[in-house]
Scaffold this motif. Structure first.
Motif, PDB file in Angstrom:
ATOM      1  N   GLY A   1      36.031   3.968  -7.245  1.00 59.43           N
ATOM      2  CA  GLY A   1      35.646   2.172  -7.082  1.00 59.43           C
ATOM      3  C   GLY A   1      36.558   1.648  -6.428  1.00 59.43           C
ATOM      4  N   ARG A   2      37.448   2.013  -5.820  1.00 58.07           N
ATOM      5  CA  ARG A   2      38.637   1.203  -5.169  1.00 58.07           C
ATOM      6  C   ARG A   2      38.091   0.358  -3.912  1.00 58.07           C
ATOM      7  NH1 ARG A   2      39.438   6.586  -3.931  1.00 58.07           N
ATOM      8  NH2 ARG A   2      39.845   7.251  -1.578  1.00 58.07           N
ATOM      9  N   PHE A   3      36.935   0.845  -3.422  1.00 58.57           N
ATOM     10  CA  PHE A   3      36.378   0.239  -2.166  1.00 58.57           C
ATOM     11  C   PHE A   3      35.293  -1.028  -2.665  1.00 58.57           C
ATOM     12  CE2 PHE A   3      37.883   4.107  -0.169  1.00 58.57           C
ATOM     13  CZ  PHE A   3      38.733   3.873   0.421  1.00 58.57           C
ATOM     14  N   ALA A   4      35.139  -1.014  -3.981  1.00 55.78           N
ATOM     15  CA  ALA A   4      33.908  -1.830  -4.247  1.00 55.78           C
ATOM     16  C   ALA A   4      34.446  -3.243  -4.307  1.00 55.78           C
ATOM     17  CB  ALA A   4      33.477  -1.396  -5.780  1.00 55.78           C
ATOM     18  N   SER A   5      35.337  -3.747  -4.613  1.00 56.01           N
ATOM     19  CA  SER A   5      35.864  -5.178  -4.794  1.00 56.01           C
ATOM     20  C   SER A   5      35.518  -5.816  -3.640  1.00 56.01           C
ATOM     21  CB  SER A   5      37.173  -5.280  -5.326  1.00 56.01           C
ATOM     22  OG  SER A   5      37.982  -4.764  -4.650  1.00 56.01           O
ATOM     23  N   ASP A   6      35.988  -5.430  -2.440  1.00 57.65           N
ATOM     24  CA  ASP A   6      35.878  -6.122  -0.987  1.00 57.65           C
ATOM     25  C   ASP A   6      34.587  -5.770  -0.281  1.00 57.65           C
ATOM     26  OD1 ASP A   6      38.461  -7.056  -1.447  1.00 57.65           O
ATOM     27  OD2 ASP A   6      39.280  -5.394  -0.543  1.00 57.65           O
ATOM     28  N   ALA A   7      33.759  -5.074  -0.705  1.00 56.73           N
ATOM     29  CA  ALA A   7      32.642  -4.609  -0.221  1.00 56.73           C
ATOM     30  C   ALA A   7      31.692  -5.600  -0.046  1.00 56.73           C
ATOM     31  CB  ALA A   7      31.903  -3.335  -0.668  1.00 56.73           C
ATOM     32  N   PRO A   8      30.674  -5.781   0.793  1.00 58.42           N
ATOM     33  CA  PRO A   8      29.369  -6.533   0.955  1.00 58.42           C
ATOM     34  C   PRO A   8      28.531  -6.310  -0.222  1.00 58.42           C
ATOM     35  CG  PRO A   8      29.753  -5.587   2.910  1.00 58.42           C
ATOM     36  CD  PRO A   8      30.772  -4.978   2.155  1.00 58.42           C
ATOM     37  N   GLU A   9      27.645  -7.286  -0.809  1.00 60.77           N
ATOM     38  CA  GLU A   9      26.866  -7.038  -1.987  1.00 60.77           C
ATOM     39  C   GLU A   9      25.984  -5.767  -1.765  1.00 60.77           C
ATOM     40  OE1 GLU A   9      23.808  -9.423  -4.698  1.00 60.77           O
ATOM     41  OE2 GLU A   9      24.960 -10.502  -3.182  1.00 60.77           O
ATOM     42  N   VAL A  10      25.390  -5.555  -0.518  1.00 58.91           N
ATOM     43  CA  VAL A  10      24.502  -4.717  -0.387  1.00 58.91           C
ATOM     44  C   VAL A  10      25.006  -3.299  -0.535  1.00 58.91           C
ATOM     45  CG1 VAL A  10      24.923  -4.391   2.279  1.00 58.91           C
ATOM     46  CG2 VAL A  10      22.696  -3.931   1.223  1.00 58.91           C
ATOM     47  N   LEU A  11      26.344  -3.190  -0.317  1.00 64.74           N
ATOM     48  CA  LEU A  11      26.956  -1.829  -0.581  1.00 64.74           C
ATOM     49  C   LEU A  11      27.614  -1.661  -1.915  1.00 64.74           C
ATOM     50  CD1 LEU A  11      29.020  -1.481   3.021  1.00 64.74           C
ATOM     51  CD2 LEU A  11      26.830  -0.552   2.248  1.00 64.74           C
ATOM     52  N   THR A  12      27.248  -2.494  -2.862  1.00 61.88           N
ATOM     53  CA  THR A  12      28.201  -2.274  -4.183  1.00 61.88           C
ATOM     54  C   THR A  12      27.577  -1.086  -4.857  1.00 61.88           C
ATOM     55  OG1 THR A  12      28.458  -4.840  -4.382  1.00 61.88           O
ATOM     56  CG2 THR A  12      28.571  -3.464  -6.361  1.00 61.88           C
ATOM     57  N   PHE A  13      26.465  -0.966  -4.726  1.00 70.57           N
ATOM     58  CA  PHE A  13      25.800   0.131  -5.813  1.00 70.57           C
ATOM     59  C   PHE A  13      26.296   1.638  -4.965  1.00 70.57           C
ATOM     60  CE2 PHE A  13      21.399   2.561  -5.641  1.00 70.57           C
ATOM     61  CZ  PHE A  13      21.913   3.220  -7.163  1.00 70.57           C
ATOM     62  N   LEU A  14      26.662   1.439  -3.942  1.00 67.84           N
ATOM     63  CA  LEU A  14      27.075   2.663  -3.038  1.00 67.84           C
ATOM     64  C   LEU A  14      28.649   2.789  -3.493  1.00 67.84           C
ATOM     65  CD1 LEU A  14      27.039   5.169  -1.137  1.00 67.84           C
ATOM     66  CD2 LEU A  14      27.670   3.658   0.625  1.00 67.84           C
ATOM     67  N   LEU A  15      29.542   1.913  -3.610  1.00 69.02           N
ATOM     68  CA  LEU A  15      30.903   1.966  -3.769  1.00 69.02           C
ATOM     69  C   LEU A  15      31.358   1.863  -5.092  1.00 69.02           C
ATOM     70  CD1 LEU A  15      31.979   0.271  -0.519  1.00 69.02           C
ATOM     71  CD2 LEU A  15      31.821   2.482  -0.733  1.00 69.02           C
ATOM     72  N   ARG A  16      30.512   1.598  -6.122  1.00 64.33           N
ATOM     73  CA  ARG A  16      30.981   1.485  -7.465  1.00 64.33           C
ATOM     74  C   ARG A  16      31.360   2.551  -8.247  1.00 64.33           C
ATOM     75  NH1 ARG A  16      25.952   0.178  -9.725  1.00 64.33           N
ATOM     76  NH2 ARG A  16      26.054  -2.190  -9.087  1.00 64.33           N
ATOM     77  N   ALA A  17      32.311   2.182  -9.132  1.00 66.27           N
ATOM     78  CA  ALA A  17      32.956   3.179  -9.916  1.00 66.27           C
ATOM     79  C   ALA A  17      31.955   3.910 -10.715  1.00 66.27           C
ATOM     80  CB  ALA A  17      34.449   2.885 -10.618  1.00 66.27           C
TER      81      ALA A  17
END
Length: 323
Positions: free
Chosen positions: A207-223
């Motif tokens: 999940g290291r990329f989730a915090s700065d990601a656009p909202e639409v990509l949170t589901f993909l980048l969540r830990a």
């Protein structure tokens, strides 16, 4: 192949596509339900594990056993696998961000794209009336997506991209269906899902990329999150319905003309509206209803035109397939 044989194959393919669409509708509601807790690649990984078990217990025994895994067209299976993995990823990201009825309705431009691709890649015939039906369906998508207005959401593009990839996947299935069984195609799809989800999970599952990601990509980048025992039945449903739906849809496009089988997947659309109201408490707005009506109407028109376009042959006349 006689005209009667073509009609029989089309009917069987339509039945397979209808049941597959019901299975995929269950997947859509399950994915959206879990999208606030788990990462997309985590859900896909668990779904694939259960899918492999279901495949080994149900699909493989009726598809020839271990020989189901053998193929001389591995490159086509891998290409098809990448298409379906990408198509599912874009659709599931859209489901996480949009009302389920909106995402599914936009995705259902796919039968129209399949009809276009069937002309380009398979040489199947699409007459002017069916082109008009396709144009009407695309208009329905534009009404729902609302490009160029303040109501436009970038997430609305995701199901449309998914639709194009999904269409390409089924065109490949139609191309290789003469020698490859539905079981073989399903097996390599499973391998593709397992490989990609495991690789992505290992690469970004912390999940290291989730915090700065656009909202639409949170589901993909969540830990990845600990598995809640209460969610296990949903994962089992995803795995079993996903693999059965995948097998049936492969069979549909293997034996039926692509432009004929595709519109029968529209059964997912009213199911999506029901899921949205009953499970998520969302009801489609006016533009969504207009878009659904145009997309659904265009698909039904294509079915009607398909049933009328081929004249009945004389009893001793043979009509040969164009694939």
């Amino acid at each position: 192949m006689t005209s009667a044989s073509i009609s029989n194959s089309n009917l069987k393919g339509a039945l397979c596509a209808t049941v597959a669409a019901m299975c995929f509708s269950l997947n859509d509601v399950g994915i959206k339900f879990l999208s606030d807790t788990y990462a997309l690649h985590q859900i896909v990984f668990y779904r694939s594990l259960i899918g492999i078990l279901t495949f080994a217990l149900i699909i493989m025994p009726i598809s020839g056993g271990l020989k189901t895994m053998r193929t001389r067209l591995l490159h086509w299976h891998l290409a098809r696998g990448l298409c379906v993995v990408a198509a599912n990823s874009f659709l599931f990201l859209g489901l996480a961000s949009l009302p389920i009825a909106d995402a599914v309705a936009i995705f259902f431009v796919s039968p129209l794209v399949i009809a276009v691709f069937s002309v380009i890649f398979l040489g199947e015939h699409v007459g002017p009336r069916r082109w008009a039906a396709i144009a009407i369906g695309l208009l329905g998508v534009l009404i729902m997506v609302k490009p160029g207005t303040s109501a436009f959401q970038i997430a609305a593009i995701l199901p449309a991209i998914s639709a194009a990839l999904y269409a390409l996947m089924h065109i490949i299935a139609r191309r290789i269906g003469g020698t490859e069984s539905a079981g073989t195609m399903t097996f390599w799809i499973l391998i593709s899902f397992m490989t990609v989800s495991a690789t992505v999970g290992l690469a970004i599952g912390d999940g290291r990329f989730a915090s700065d990601a656009p909202e639409v990509l949170t589901f993909l980048l969540r830990a990845w999150a600990p598995l809640d025992p209460a969610d296990i039945p949903i994962f089992v449903m995803l795995g079993t319905s996903g693999i059965i739906g995948g097998f049936l849809i492969s069979q549909a496009y293997r034996i039926a003309e692509a432009a004929f089988a595709a519109p029968f997947e529209y059964v997912s659309m009213p199911m999506a509206v029901i899921w949205g109201v009953v499970v998520f408490g969302t009801f489609p707005g006016v533009s969504t209803w207009v878009g659904i009506a145009l997309i659904l109407g265009s698909g039904l028109a294509m079915i009607y035109l398909e049933t009328r376009r081929r004249p009945a042959p004389r009893p001793d006349t043979k009509v040969y397939s164009n694939t």
